[in-house]
Design a protein around this motif. Sequence first.
Motif, PDB file in Angstrom:
ATOM      1  N   THR A   1       7.860   6.370  -3.463  1.00 27.44           N
ATOM      2  CA  THR A   1       7.528   7.091  -4.585  1.00 27.44           C
ATOM      3  C   THR A   1       8.141   6.625  -5.791  1.00 27.44           C
ATOM      4  N   ARG A   2       9.117   6.018  -5.937  1.00 33.40           N
ATOM      5  CA  ARG A   2       9.747   5.263  -6.919  1.00 33.40           C
ATOM      6  C   ARG A   2       9.030   4.249  -7.444  1.00 33.40           C
ATOM      7  N   ARG A   3       8.184   3.669  -6.682  1.00 35.17           N
ATOM      8  CA  ARG A   3       7.619   2.373  -7.031  1.00 35.17           C
ATOM      9  C   ARG A   3       6.249   2.706  -7.938  1.00 35.17           C
ATOM     10  N   ARG A   4       5.602   3.914  -7.666  1.00 32.50           N
ATOM     11  CA  ARG A   4       4.467   4.284  -8.144  1.00 32.50           C
ATOM     12  C   ARG A   4       4.612   4.533  -9.631  1.00 32.50           C
TER      13      ARG A   4
ATOM     14  N   ARG B   1       1.031  -1.034   0.016  1.00 35.68           N
ATOM     15  CA  ARG B   1      -0.056   0.067   0.002  1.00 35.68           C
ATOM     16  C   ARG B   1       0.808   1.217  -0.056  1.00 35.68           C
ATOM     17  N   SER B   2       1.637   1.408  -1.086  1.00 36.97           N
ATOM     18  CA  SER B   2       2.575   2.420  -1.096  1.00 36.97           C
ATOM     19  C   SER B   2       1.974   4.032  -1.027  1.00 36.97           C
ATOM     20  N   ALA B   3       0.802   4.183  -1.767  1.00 32.83           N
ATOM     21  CA  ALA B   3       0.196   5.429  -1.472  1.00 32.83           C
ATOM     22  C   ALA B   3      -0.078   5.978   0.047  1.00 32.83           C
ATOM     23  N   GLU B   4      -0.445   4.814   0.709  1.00 32.08           N
ATOM     24  CA  GLU B   4      -0.980   5.444   2.260  1.00 32.08           C
ATOM     25  C   GLU B   4       0.473   5.389   2.843  1.00 32.08           C
ATOM     26  N   ALA B   5       1.464   4.537   2.525  1.00 32.46           N
ATOM     27  CA  ALA B   5       2.774   4.749   3.307  1.00 32.46           C
ATOM     28  C   ALA B   5       3.343   6.088   2.931  1.00 32.46           C
ATOM     29  N   ALA B   6       3.189   6.494   1.726  1.00 25.93           N
ATOM     30  CA  ALA B   6       3.790   7.903   1.338  1.00 25.93           C
ATOM     31  C   ALA B   6       3.041   8.851   2.210  1.00 25.93           C
TER      32      ALA B   6
END
Length: 106
Positions: free
Chosen positions: A103-106, A69-74
């Motif tokens: 942010t690189r993952r997205r 859950r990258s967006a929530e982590a960011a």
Amino acid sequence: KNNEAKTLFEGLVAIDPRNDYYYRALGVIFHKLGDAERALKQFGYAIRVSPRSPAAYVNRAEVFIATGRSAEAAGDLRKALEHMGARDGALARKARALLGVVTRRR
């Protein structure tokens, strides 16, 4: 020993429900036990108790990262960085590094 630690910190939360450290400790324990949702809840409680303390945001972001859950982590990492103080140098470096990863993952 995770189960003993869980029991101990659950007792401490019952005695002092305004101490964010106890919720963060439970969050770490649940994460180690493989229960990401319960870990996220505990970090959420820590944030509710102490919304200006950056550690719980970083902890919760780590679980978000582990669950994809990258967006929530960011969002949590940005929030943590907003609340960093002069004594939070190591935690700020960790938050910036994790933010760079998500942010690189997205």
